[in-house]
Scaffold this motif. Structure first.
Motif, PDB file in Angstrom:
ATOM      1  N   CYS A 138       0.822  -1.209   0.000  1.00 27.15           N
ATOM      2  CA  CYS A 138       0.000   0.000   0.000  1.00 27.15           C
ATOM      3  C   CYS A 138       0.857   1.261   0.000  1.00 27.15           C
ATOM      4  CB  CYS A 138      -0.944  -0.015   1.196  1.00 27.15           C
ATOM      5  SG  CYS A 138      -2.203  -1.305   1.101  1.00 27.15           S
ATOM      6  N   ARG A 142       0.763   4.152  -2.883  1.00 26.30           N
ATOM      7  CA  ARG A 142       0.552   5.573  -2.592  1.00 26.30           C
ATOM      8  C   ARG A 142       1.683   6.425  -3.163  1.00 26.30           C
ATOM      9  NH1 ARG A 142      -0.409   3.311   2.654  1.00 26.30           N
ATOM     10  NH2 ARG A 142      -2.640   3.208   3.141  1.00 26.30           N
ATOM     11  N   ARG A 148      -4.996   1.685  -9.713  1.00 29.67           N
ATOM     12  CA  ARG A 148      -6.302   1.070  -9.505  1.00 29.67           C
ATOM     13  C   ARG A 148      -6.187  -0.385  -9.900  1.00 29.67           C
ATOM     14  NH1 ARG A 148      -8.734   0.749 -14.669  1.00 29.67           N
ATOM     15  NH2 ARG A 148      -7.590   1.939 -16.240  1.00 29.67           N
ATOM     16  N   GLU A 159     -10.192  -3.822   8.212  1.00 32.50           N
ATOM     17  CA  GLU A 159      -9.383  -2.611   8.075  1.00 32.50           C
ATOM     18  C   GLU A 159      -8.561  -2.654   6.788  1.00 32.50           C
ATOM     19  OE1 GLU A 159      -7.501   1.075   8.921  1.00 32.50           O
ATOM     20  OE2 GLU A 159      -9.410   0.146   9.471  1.00 32.50           O
ATOM     21  N   ARG A 162     -10.789  -1.928   3.883  1.00 31.40           N
ATOM     22  CA  ARG A 162     -11.081  -0.499   3.768  1.00 31.40           C
ATOM     23  C   ARG A 162      -9.911   0.238   3.129  1.00 31.40           C
ATOM     24  NH1 ARG A 162      -9.618   3.956   5.782  1.00 31.40           N
ATOM     25  NH2 ARG A 162      -8.243   2.973   7.316  1.00 31.40           N
ATOM     26  N   ILE A 163      -8.697  -0.083   3.548  1.00 32.81           N
ATOM     27  CA  ILE A 163      -7.511   0.582   3.003  1.00 32.81           C
ATOM     28  C   ILE A 163      -7.388   0.312   1.500  1.00 32.81           C
ATOM     29  CG2 ILE A 163      -4.983   0.590   3.022  1.00 32.81           C
ATOM     30  CD1 ILE A 163      -5.199   0.031   6.077  1.00 32.81           C
ATOM     31  N   ILE A 165      -9.696  -0.566  -0.643  1.00 34.37           N
ATOM     32  CA  ILE A 165     -10.781   0.091  -1.378  1.00 34.37           C
ATOM     33  C   ILE A 165     -10.545   1.590  -1.461  1.00 34.37           C
ATOM     34  CG2 ILE A 165     -13.252   0.622  -1.305  1.00 34.37           C
ATOM     35  CD1 ILE A 165     -13.584  -2.213  -0.025  1.00 34.37           C
ATOM     36  N   ASP A 166     -10.068   2.190  -0.376  1.00 34.93           N
ATOM     37  CA  ASP A 166      -9.772   3.623  -0.387  1.00 34.93           C
ATOM     38  C   ASP A 166      -8.673   3.971  -1.388  1.00 34.93           C
ATOM     39  OD1 ASP A 166     -11.710   4.105   1.493  1.00 34.93           O
ATOM     40  OD2 ASP A 166     -10.318   4.369   3.178  1.00 34.93           O
ATOM     41  N   LEU A 167      -7.774   3.010  -1.647  1.00 36.86           N
ATOM     42  CA  LEU A 167      -6.716   3.223  -2.631  1.00 36.86           C
ATOM     43  C   LEU A 167      -7.228   3.086  -4.067  1.00 36.86           C
ATOM     44  CD1 LEU A 167      -3.699   1.346  -0.986  1.00 36.86           C
ATOM     45  CD2 LEU A 167      -3.791   3.778  -1.559  1.00 36.86           C
TER      46      LEU A 167
END
Length: 264
Positions: A138, A142, A148, A159, A162-163, A165-167
């Motif tokens: 991750c 970033r 994607r 958790e 979520r990380i 998916i947020d990326l």
């Protein structure tokens, strides 16, 4: 009727050499309407491309982290050319694997970063493989993104979901979901946005519960769909429609079997 898309399989593997056509026929009879063959080994890119063309299915091109000993910067133009010339739908699978330590960590990182950059340049999604490396994967996404795609064989926590998916990534859900010990994973997939869920098999690996110890096949995505429907509390047909729409949004193209796919 919309069918299942197996978004991650290794149908080029030698264990399918004796009955590959029958495997595909069984998959279609089980409700599969398309699949994506993962070209993860530079030495097998041509075989994957040829097979995908012959079967009328989609493919990816990349370098698996466990094969990063093959990596050099000279592979970048070859990877770019193969991906663009043959209509690859993604770069990968790529990422980091510190569970097996099959390849030097620095070479894994170099290969991964180069593939993140290439995917961005070509506007293609990434197929991510990670084992015991989620945080660093991750961080690199970033740092070297935006990116994607899909976290293949997702088995992480709520958790981590979520990380990812947020990326900007979807979650590839396969046979592990069906295991008795995977109650936490079933809870997790029931909580994440449904738009983030894809079906996959990783065949011939990670067979679902009914076939443990046997060769996995793309048709086994049907069993995963059944269990995913239970985890989401919705009908099987709704799971199939949902995950197929998600897959075609992630990969940006129709993934159904198509005998008119262009020659390579």
């Amino acid at each position: 009727m919309i069918g299942i898309i197996d978004t991650h399989c290794h149908l080029d593997a030698s264990v399918f050499d004796d009955d590959r056509e029958q495997v595909v026929a069984r998959a279609r009879a089980s409700g599969l309407s398309g699949l994506v063959i993962i070209g993860h080994d530079p030495e097998r890119w041509h075989a994957v491309i040829d097979l995908a063309t012959r079967l009328g299915v989609r493919h990816t091109i990349g370098v698996h982290p466990n094969l990063a000993q093959q990596w050099s910067d000279d592979l970048v133009p070859a990877l770019r050319e193969a991906a663009t010339r043959t209509g690859a739908v993604a770069i990968g699978e790529t990422g980091l694997d510190f569970f097996r330590d099959a390849a030097d960590g620095d070479l894994q990182r170099a290969a991964f970063v180069a593939q993140i950059t290439l995917a961005h340049d070509l506007d293609l999604p990434l197929v991510i493989h990670q084992r015991e490396a989620f945080g660093e994967v991750c961080d690199l996404l970033r740092t070297h993104g935006p990116a994607r795609g899909v976290f293949h064989c997702f088995t992480g926590t709520s958790e981590e979901a979520r990380i990812a998916i947020d990326l900007g990534f979807a979650l590839g859900i396969g046979g592990v979901l069906t295991f008795p010990r995977s109650s936490e994973l079933r809870t997790t997939v029931g909580e994440v946005p449904r738009e983030a869920l894809l079906l996959e098999t990783d065949s011939p690996y990670l067979a679902p519960r009914s076939r443990r110890g046997k060769r996995n096949e793309p048709g086994c995505a049907s069993e995963v769909a059944d269990v995913l429907a239970g985890a989401l509390g919705i009908a099987r047909n709704d799971v199939i429609a949902l995950t197929t729409r998600n897959a075609e949004r992630v990969f940006g193209t129709t993934l159904a079997f198509d005998t008119t796919l262009g020659a390579t």
